[in-house]
Design a protein around this motif. Structure first.
Motif, PDB file in Angstrom:
ATOM      1  N   ILE A 242       0.702  -1.192  -0.006  1.00 46.86           N
ATOM      2  CA  ILE A 242       0.031  -0.069   0.050  1.00 46.86           C
ATOM      3  C   ILE A 242       0.552   1.167  -0.068  1.00 46.86           C
ATOM      4  O   ILE A 242       1.986   1.341   0.788  1.00 46.86           O
ATOM      5  N   HIS A 243       0.699   2.406  -0.283  1.00 46.39           N
ATOM      6  CA  HIS A 243       0.910   3.826  -0.322  1.00 46.39           C
ATOM      7  C   HIS A 243       1.394   3.755   0.899  1.00 46.39           C
ATOM      8  O   HIS A 243       2.607   4.844   0.966  1.00 46.39           O
ATOM      9  N   GLY A 244      -0.027   3.818   1.816  1.00 49.66           N
ATOM     10  CA  GLY A 244       0.356   4.175   2.885  1.00 49.66           C
ATOM     11  C   GLY A 244      -0.102   5.551   3.226  1.00 49.66           C
ATOM     12  O   GLY A 244      -0.347   6.007   4.367  1.00 49.66           O
ATOM     13  N   ASP A 245      -0.196   6.404   2.732  1.00 45.25           N
ATOM     14  CA  ASP A 245      -0.372   8.045   2.663  1.00 45.25           C
ATOM     15  C   ASP A 245      -0.640   8.544   1.351  1.00 45.25           C
ATOM     16  O   ASP A 245      -0.470   8.954   1.238  1.00 45.25           O
ATOM     17  N   LEU A 246      -1.980   7.955   1.082  1.00 42.89           N
ATOM     18  CA  LEU A 246      -2.259   7.949  -0.374  1.00 42.89           C
ATOM     19  C   LEU A 246      -3.827   9.148  -0.234  1.00 42.89           C
ATOM     20  O   LEU A 246      -5.005   8.764   0.239  1.00 42.89           O
ATOM     21  N   HIS A 247      -3.379  10.268  -0.397  1.00 41.19           N
ATOM     22  CA  HIS A 247      -4.603  11.875   0.081  1.00 41.19           C
ATOM     23  C   HIS A 247      -4.145  12.446  -0.486  1.00 41.19           C
ATOM     24  O   HIS A 247      -3.631  12.806  -1.801  1.00 41.19           O
ATOM     25  N   ILE A 275      -7.836   3.185  -0.384  1.00 39.07           N
ATOM     26  CA  ILE A 275      -9.042   3.387  -0.506  1.00 39.07           C
ATOM     27  C   ILE A 275      -9.180   4.706   0.106  1.00 39.07           C
ATOM     28  O   ILE A 275     -10.524   5.594   0.129  1.00 39.07           O
ATOM     29  N   GLY A 276     -10.268   4.113   1.658  1.00 43.53           N
ATOM     30  CA  GLY A 276     -10.563   4.846   2.853  1.00 43.53           C
ATOM     31  C   GLY A 276      -9.506   5.972   2.762  1.00 43.53           C
ATOM     32  O   GLY A 276     -10.118   6.765   2.944  1.00 43.53           O
ATOM     33  N   ALA A 277      -8.431   6.372   2.384  1.00 44.59           N
ATOM     34  CA  ALA A 277      -7.312   7.735   2.429  1.00 44.59           C
ATOM     35  C   ALA A 277      -8.390   8.849   1.097  1.00 44.59           C
ATOM     36  O   ALA A 277      -8.222  10.170   1.765  1.00 44.59           O
ATOM     37  N   VAL A 278      -8.201   7.556   0.078  1.00 43.58           N
ATOM     38  CA  VAL A 278      -8.594   8.679  -1.242  1.00 43.58           C
ATOM     39  C   VAL A 278     -10.085   9.344  -0.754  1.00 43.58           C
ATOM     40  O   VAL A 278     -10.278  10.499  -0.683  1.00 43.58           O
ATOM     41  N   VAL A 310     -16.423  10.793  -4.991  1.00 49.35           N
ATOM     42  CA  VAL A 310     -16.458   9.815  -4.115  1.00 49.35           C
ATOM     43  C   VAL A 310     -17.336   8.442  -4.344  1.00 49.35           C
ATOM     44  O   VAL A 310     -16.671   6.686  -4.281  1.00 49.35           O
ATOM     45  N   GLU A 311     -18.328   8.242  -4.931  1.00 51.70           N
ATOM     46  CA  GLU A 311     -19.172   6.820  -5.247  1.00 51.70           C
ATOM     47  C   GLU A 311     -18.031   6.449  -6.742  1.00 51.70           C
ATOM     48  O   GLU A 311     -18.258   5.352  -6.695  1.00 51.70           O
ATOM     49  N   ARG A 312     -17.677   6.960  -7.151  1.00 52.85           N
ATOM     50  CA  ARG A 312     -17.115   6.453  -8.183  1.00 52.85           C
ATOM     51  C   ARG A 312     -15.355   5.209  -8.291  1.00 52.85           C
ATOM     52  O   ARG A 312     -14.863   5.065  -8.731  1.00 52.85           O
ATOM     53  N   VAL A 313     -14.400   6.534  -7.267  1.00 52.47           N
ATOM     54  CA  VAL A 313     -13.855   5.866  -6.593  1.00 52.47           C
ATOM     55  C   VAL A 313     -13.684   4.208  -5.943  1.00 52.47           C
ATOM     56  O   VAL A 313     -13.266   3.451  -6.416  1.00 52.47           O
ATOM     57  N   TRP A 314     -14.794   4.634  -5.292  1.00 55.15           N
ATOM     58  CA  TRP A 314     -15.056   3.457  -4.974  1.00 55.15           C
ATOM     59  C   TRP A 314     -15.754   2.187  -6.088  1.00 55.15           C
ATOM     60  O   TRP A 314     -14.904   1.134  -6.199  1.00 55.15           O
ATOM     61  N   SER A 315     -16.384   2.758  -6.894  1.00 53.04           N
ATOM     62  CA  SER A 315     -17.201   1.785  -7.642  1.00 53.04           C
ATOM     63  C   SER A 315     -16.191   1.012  -8.634  1.00 53.04           C
ATOM     64  O   SER A 315     -15.887   0.110  -9.250  1.00 53.04           O
ATOM     65  N   ASP A 362     -13.750  -2.701   5.633  1.00 48.49           N
ATOM     66  CA  ASP A 362     -12.516  -1.815   5.618  1.00 48.49           C
ATOM     67  C   ASP A 362     -12.444  -0.244   5.244  1.00 48.49           C
ATOM     68  O   ASP A 362     -11.941   0.558   5.924  1.00 48.49           O
ATOM     69  N   THR A 363     -12.942  -0.320   4.221  1.00 52.47           N
ATOM     70  CA  THR A 363     -12.603   1.432   3.153  1.00 52.47           C
ATOM     71  C   THR A 363     -13.194   2.355   4.689  1.00 52.47           C
ATOM     72  O   THR A 363     -12.598   3.001   4.470  1.00 52.47           O
ATOM     73  N   VAL A 364     -14.098   1.424   4.517  1.00 50.53           N
ATOM     74  CA  VAL A 364     -15.409   3.097   5.364  1.00 50.53           C
ATOM     75  C   VAL A 364     -15.041   3.672   6.717  1.00 50.53           C
ATOM     76  O   VAL A 364     -14.501   4.545   7.540  1.00 50.53           O
ATOM     77  N   GLY A 365     -14.137   2.102   7.348  1.00 47.98           N
ATOM     78  CA  GLY A 365     -13.826   2.384   8.703  1.00 47.98           C
ATOM     79  C   GLY A 365     -12.252   3.043   9.323  1.00 47.98           C
ATOM     80  O   GLY A 365     -11.680   3.879   9.385  1.00 47.98           O
ATOM     81  N   PHE A 366     -11.858   2.330   7.873  1.00 47.86           N
ATOM     82  CA  PHE A 366     -10.507   3.662   7.214  1.00 47.86           C
ATOM     83  C   PHE A 366     -10.683   4.455   7.126  1.00 47.86           C
ATOM     84  O   PHE A 366      -9.807   6.153   7.358  1.00 47.86           O
ATOM     85  N   GLY A 367     -11.289   5.248   6.518  1.00 53.52           N
ATOM     86  CA  GLY A 367     -11.881   6.990   6.146  1.00 53.52           C
ATOM     87  C   GLY A 367     -12.462   7.543   7.073  1.00 53.52           C
ATOM     88  O   GLY A 367     -12.019   8.379   6.631  1.00 53.52           O
ATOM     89  N   ALA A 368     -13.202   6.561   8.126  1.00 58.77           N
ATOM     90  CA  ALA A 368     -13.346   7.338   9.469  1.00 58.77           C
ATOM     91  C   ALA A 368     -12.206   8.560  10.296  1.00 58.77           C
ATOM     92  O   ALA A 368     -11.454   9.119  10.434  1.00 58.77           O
ATOM     93  N   ALA A 369     -11.516   6.282   9.978  1.00 59.04           N
ATOM     94  CA  ALA A 369      -9.650   7.117  10.639  1.00 59.04           C
ATOM     95  C   ALA A 369      -8.888   8.041  10.438  1.00 59.04           C
ATOM     96  O   ALA A 369      -8.676   9.260  11.570  1.00 59.04           O
ATOM     97  N   LYS A 370      -8.897   8.711   9.176  1.00 60.80           N
ATOM     98  CA  LYS A 370      -7.736   9.572   8.072  1.00 60.80           C
ATOM     99  C   LYS A 370      -9.294  10.916   8.606  1.00 60.80           C
ATOM    100  O   LYS A 370      -8.644  11.870   9.173  1.00 60.80           O
ATOM    101  N   ILE A 371      -9.942  11.028   8.426  1.00 59.69           N
ATOM    102  CA  ILE A 371     -10.662  11.989   8.578  1.00 59.69           C
ATOM    103  C   ILE A 371     -11.130  13.073   9.971  1.00 59.69           C
ATOM    104  O   ILE A 371     -10.143  14.148  10.435  1.00 59.69           O
ATOM    105  N   ILE A 372     -10.655  12.364  11.018  1.00 63.04           N
ATOM    106  CA  ILE A 372     -10.832  12.288  12.669  1.00 63.04           C
ATOM    107  C   ILE A 372      -9.596  12.888  13.206  1.00 63.04           C
ATOM    108  O   ILE A 372      -9.076  13.743  13.638  1.00 63.04           O
TER     109      ILE A 372
END
Length: 437
Positions: A242-247, A275-278, A310-315, A362-372
């Protein structure tokens, strides 16, 4: 004593030294390929230090023929200073990651021109007229090519380093090659998965308006359980490189091109983290948009594009990943011999769906962690920081935190990516109670 452990200020202890403008000019002049790329006399080259990140020095060097970007790792966290030492080896892992990514996703990372292991220095092609995507989003720019490019990068780099694509032996060799990047992983483990949920000296937030929200996260044991589960996934699930810092600060764009930069946090970890970071950074750009309006409602088009993205990046990531699984699955995961014939393929299709459902959670959870972490932790986003009115900034951040907290502790309520964007739209005009501040 390793290179990274040698004391600062001892020039005889190692070939490493922090390069300033004059040193860099002399150094580059001794590299024929680089000098030819720049063109002209070295004393005529322009050298500008432009690093605005948290860790490194970054120089733009231009000659009569062309330009390069030069990145040098510092032996400490630039944002904090020498009190927080950091291994120079991260430059090695960044170069290694760029090499892998260039092979797996050609044209989507900068070309490396020169790498010096001892100086922890990498020279790359100068990306012009590209800008940091985060700055473009703040300005209200729409990037039509972004979804196609970033989803290709994510799907290919994750799939082709996973057990679905490579043998168990090759995968383990990959894990071993990046295992030494644990200092950068430790930063993530602390700053994302731990510090925002406790009293930490370097935490900060938009005070006084967010004081009560920050306190609530420190007392929220449901959030503590959820973030601890994600931290364990991060530490113990080497699914892919993983990139590890993909924002959006690690992506450079024009309206027709995308380049992913700065993979110094790269290691083998859970796919959903990238994915969650993006997605998290696009969501934060959406909520921050209100703070950059000059006239109410003027950014509706940009905000609609952000949530559509957001929708299209996941889909699109999911679609491309599954297409690769169907056509390029040569790894030891899900052996073809166990799923022979029409019946086997039907059953494997069901399993692929379950796999993607787990990846989405996983993507939803990690995305939340990145926002917080970007609102309550140490390193913040300019999406919010550039909103000069503190109360308005806090309003945008509070909306983001409200969504993120639900994504973190009630992940199962988001069955699809449209559930995420629907909730974001509902919170766009939510008014938190700041009366107690």
């Amino acid at each position: 004593m390793t290179l990274q452990e040698r004391p600062l200020g001892d020039p005889g202890s190692s070939p490493y030294r922090i390069l300033r403008e004059g040193d860099l000019r002399d150094y580059l002049a001794r590299l024929p390929e680089v000098a030819a790329r720049l063109g002209g006399a070295p004393n005529a080259w322009s050298i500008t230090e432009v690093g605005d990140g948290n860790l490194n020095l970054v120089f733009i060097v231009k000659g009569s023929r062309g330009g390069i970007a030069v990145k040098q790792a510092l032996p400490y966290v630039r944002l904090v200073g020498e009190s927080w030492p950091l291994p120079l080896s991260r430059a090695h892992y960044e170069h290694l990651a760029l090499t892998h990514q260039a092979r797996l996703a050609p044209g989507l990372v900068p070309t490396v021109v020169h790498h010096d292991e001892a100086l922890a220095l990498t020279a790359m092609e100068l990306l012009e007229p590209h800008i940091i995507m985060r700055k473009g989003l703040i300005a209200g720019t729409i990037y039509p090519r972004f979804v196609e490019d970033i989803t290709t990068f994510i799907a290919r780099t994750l799939f082709f380093t996973s057990d679905l694509a490579v043998s168990a032996a090759e995968k383990k060799e990959g894990i071993a090659a990046f295992a030494g990047n644990h200092a950068l992983c430790k930063i993530t483990e602390d700053l994302i998965f731990t510090d925002p949920y406790r009293q930490a000296e370097q935490n900060r937030w938009t005070s006084p308006w967010l004081d009560h929200i920050a306190a609530s996260f420190r007392e929220d044991f449901d959030a503590h359980v959820a973030i601890s589960r994600l931290k364990l996934r991060f530490m113990a699930s080497p699914e892919s490189l993983i990139h590890g810092d993909l924002h959006t600060g690690s992506i450079m764009v024009t309206e027709t091109e995308t380049r992913v930069i700065d993979p110094e946090f790269a290691f083998y970890g859970p796919m959903g983290f990238d994915i969650g970071a993006v997605l998290a950074n696009l969501i934060m750009a959406y909520f921050a948009s209100a703070g950059h309006e000059r006239v109410a409602g003027e950014r509706q088009g940009v905000e609609s594009w952000l949530l559509e993205t957001v929708e299209r990046v996941w889909s699109e990531t999911a679609r491309k990943f599954l297409d690769l699984w169907r056509s390029e699955a040569r790894g030891d995961g899900y052996p073809k011999a166990l799923f022979a014939g029409a019946a086997g393929e039907t059953r494997l299709q069901v399993e692929r769906r379950h796999y993607m459902e787990r990846l989405f959670a996983d993507t939803v959870g990690f995305g939340a962690a990145k926002i917080i972490r970007r609102i309550l932790g140490l390193a913040h986003n300019i999406d919010f920081e550039w909103i000069e009115d503190g109360r308005l900034r806090a309003l945008c951040e509070a909306r983001s935190l409200r969504l993120a907290r639900t994504m973190l502790v009630d992940t199962a309520s988001f069955a699809t990516i449209r559930d995420v964007t629907k909730r974001a739209r509902e919170l766009r005009d939510w008014q938190p109670d700041f009366s107690a501040t």
